[in-house]
Design an enzyme around this catalytic site. Structure first.
Site, PDB file in Angstrom:
ATOM      1  CB  SER A 142      44.937  -5.670  19.105  1.00 57.74           C
ATOM      2  OG  SER A 142      45.539  -4.402  18.931  1.00 57.74           O
ATOM      3  CD  GLU A 143      44.685  -1.565  23.186  1.00 57.49           C
ATOM      4  OE1 GLU A 143      45.175  -2.505  22.516  1.00 57.49           O
ATOM      5  OE2 GLU A 143      45.371  -0.720  23.766  1.00 57.49           O
ATOM      6  CG  ASN A 144      43.220  -2.453  16.310  1.00 53.66           C
ATOM      7  OD1 ASN A 144      43.620  -3.283  17.120  1.00 53.66           O
ATOM      8  ND2 ASN A 144      43.675  -2.394  15.079  1.00 53.66           N
TER       9      ASN A 144
END
Lengths: 210, 230
Positions: free
Chosen positions: A39-41
Site C-alpha cells: 500500500s502506497e502509504n
C-alpha cells in the site's frame, strides 16, 4: 468482473491494488494465498481489513480502510514506498480508469473543469509495475465507452495497460490493438463490440464466456 | 544530556510561523497528521500560506480547517479526492493546487532534506505534469528535472519523542513525517508520549534529534485522531 480479476494474483507476487473497485478483489481472494500486498502509504504485507470497532487508528491502507498486519509485514516512509514501486519490485498493479486507449494509454486522474482528484500514486504504479491491469466498468455513468480509440482525458501513463477487466469483457492490449478474450454471460460479441469505442480484435479461435 | 531541551509550548512554537510561509504537514489521511499543531495554526490565523501535504484530509479536519479558514493560498499535494471542499475551491480558483505524483512529492521533499537540489526521473513524462518542467538527456533517455521541495516549517506528528527531538512513528503514521522533518528550516513535532533523553532505543529512532527544533507534548488527543466513522 471483480471475481474474474482474482486470477491475476498468484502466490509469491508483490501486488498493489488501487483505491475503489480494485481493492474489492480482496473480497474474492483466498485468504491463505501467499501474496504480499503493498500500500502506497507505507505497508508491505497488508492484512485483512478491520471494522471500526477493531480498528487501529494508526493503521490504514491508501484508500483509508482500516487494515491489519500479518506475520512479516513491514512499515516504511513514503520515499521508501515509492522506491519499491519505481525500482520495479511490484509484479502487478490493479487500477481503476476513466479511459483506456487501444494502445494501452491510461487516464485516471483528471477530468478538466469537472473532477480532478489528483494522481496520488497512480502515475508511478502505472509506469513501473511489471504488469498493469485495469478493473473498471465498461462504460461511464452516461453510457460512454471507457475503452477508447484515443484518450481525450489527460494521461496517467502512456502505453502501460496490459489487460482490462470490465463488467462486459476481458480484453488484452496488444501491439496490434485490443483483443477481445472473454465476454460476460448473457452478452454477444456484437453487443460488446457495439458498446466499445475502440476497435476490438475478435480472435478466430473464439471468445470465452465468464 | 547530549543537547538542548527542545520542549516548548504549542503557542510559542506555532507563533514562529509568519504570513506567507511555506509549511509542510505530515500525514496520509488521519494517521500521522499533526491535528493539534494545525488547530493552533487555525487559532493564530497566519494567512497566505503555501501548504505541502500528501492529501487535503477530509472535510472538517486537518488541512481542511486551514482551507475553510482562508489561510491557504497554495496547496502542493498528490491527491485531494477525499475532500470535496478542496476540489471546489480549486475549481473556483480561490485555491491554487499543484499536483505531484505521490512518490515524486516524497522524493522532492527527501531531496531537500538530504541537502540536494533535485533529481532526474521518467515518472510523469507522458503527462500534463511534465509541461512546465525542464528536461535533460542522460544515456539517450529523456528525463524530467524534479526540483527539491523545502519549506520554512514542517509540522510533524510523532508517537514517541524525547526532549532532544528524537522521534519514533507508529504504523502507517510514518508516511511523509520523517521526510518532512528533514526538509524544513524549522521542524516542529507534536508527540503523544514524551520520554526522558536516553529512554528511546537508538536503533529504533526514526528521525534523529538534530533535525528537530521544537517538541510539543500532547497531554491528550482530540477526537480528530480517532477512528473515522464512514
Amino acid at each position: 468482473m471483480i471475481k474474474r480479476a482474482t486470477d491475476e494474483i498468484r502466490p509469491g507476487m508483490i501486488v498493489n491494488l488501487g483505491i475503489g473497485l480494485p481493492t474489492r478483489v480482496l473480497d474474492h481472494l483466498d485468504a491463505n494465498l501467499a501474496v504480499c500486498l503493498h500500500s502506497e502509504n507505507g505497508i508491505a504485507g497488508v492484512g485483512p481489513s478491520l471494522s471500526n470497532n477493531d480498528a487501529d487508528r494508526n493503521l490504514i491502507d491508501a484508500g483509508g480502510t482500516y487494515v491489519s498486519t500479518l506475520p512479516g509485514t513491514s512499515f516504511f516512509d513514503s520515499a521508501v514506498s515509492f522506491s519499491l514501486v519505481r525500482r520495479g519490485r511490484l509484479d502487478l498493479t490493479v487500477l481503476g480508469a476513466f479511459q483506456v486507449a487501444a494502445n494501452g494509454d491510461l487516464a485516471n486522474w483528471k477530468i478538466p473543469e469537472l473532477f480532478t482528484p489528483g494522481p496520488g500514486g497512480a502515475i508511478e504504479l502505472a509506469q513501473k509495475a511489471r504488469r498493469v491491469v485495469v478493473l473498471t466498468t465498461h462504460q461511464d455513468k452516461r453510457g460512454r465507452s471507457k475503452i477508447v480509440k484515443e484518450c481525450s482525458l489527460p494521461l496517467t501513463a502512456a502505453g502501460c495497460v496490459d489487460r482490462i477487466y470490465t463488467d462486459m469483457a476481458v480484453l488484452d492490449v496488444t501491439k496490434k490493438g485490443i483483443v477481445l478474450r472473454e465476454i460476460a454471460e448473457g452478452l454477444s460479441v456484437d453487443e460488446v463490440v457495439a458498446a466499445t469505442d475502440a476497435t476490438l480484435i475478435v480472435p478466430d479461435t473464439g471468445v470465452v464466456t465468464f | 544530556m547530549i543537547g538542548a531541551d527542545k520542549t516548548t509550548s504549542i503557542e510559542a512554537a506555532v507563533s514562529q510561523i509568519k504570513d506567507g510561509n511555506t509549511v509542510m504537514i505530515g500525514g496520509f489521511g488521519v494517521p500521522g497528521t499533526p491535528f493539534t499543531l494545525i488547530e493552533e495554526l487555525v487559532r493564530q490565523g497566519q494567512s497566505g500560506l503555501t501548504v505541502i501535504k500528501n492529501d487535503s484530509n477530509m472535510p472538517g479536519m486537518g488541512v481542511d480547517r486551514l482551507l475553510e479558514n482562508g489561510q491557504v493560498a497554495k496547496l502542493i499535494v498528490s491527491h485531494i479526492g477525499l475532500n470535496p471542499n478542496a476540489v471546489r475551491m480549486m475549481n473556483e480558483k480561490v485555491l491554487e493546487v499543484e499536483f505531484c505524483a505521490q512518490g515524486i512529492l516524497a522524493e522532492r521533499i527527501r531531496c531537500a532534506g538530504a541537502g540536494l537540489h533535485g533529481f532526474l526521473t521518467d515518472i510523469g513524462i507522458d503527462t500534463d505534469l511534465a509541461n512546465d518542467k525542464t528536461t535533460t538527456e542522460i544515456d539517450g533517455k529523456t528525463l524530467l528535472v524534479e526540483k527539491a521541495l523545502s519549506a520554512d516549517f514542517a509540522l510533524i506528528h510523532a508517537d514517541r519523542a524525547d526532549p532532544f527531538g528524537n522521534l519514533i512513528y507508529v504504523g502507517t503514521a510514518r508516511n511523509f513525517n520523517p521526510l518532512m522533518a528533514m526538509a524544513a528550516d524549522h521542524t516542529l513535532a507534536e508527540t503523544e508520549t514524551l520520554v526522558a533523553v536516553g529512554d528511546l532505543r537508538p536503533e529504533e529512532t526514526h528521525t534523529p534529534g538534530p533535525f528537530v527544533d521544537g517538541v510539543v507534548f500532547l497531554p491528550k488527543l482530540s477526537e480528530y485522531y480517532g477512528v473515522v466513522e464512514r
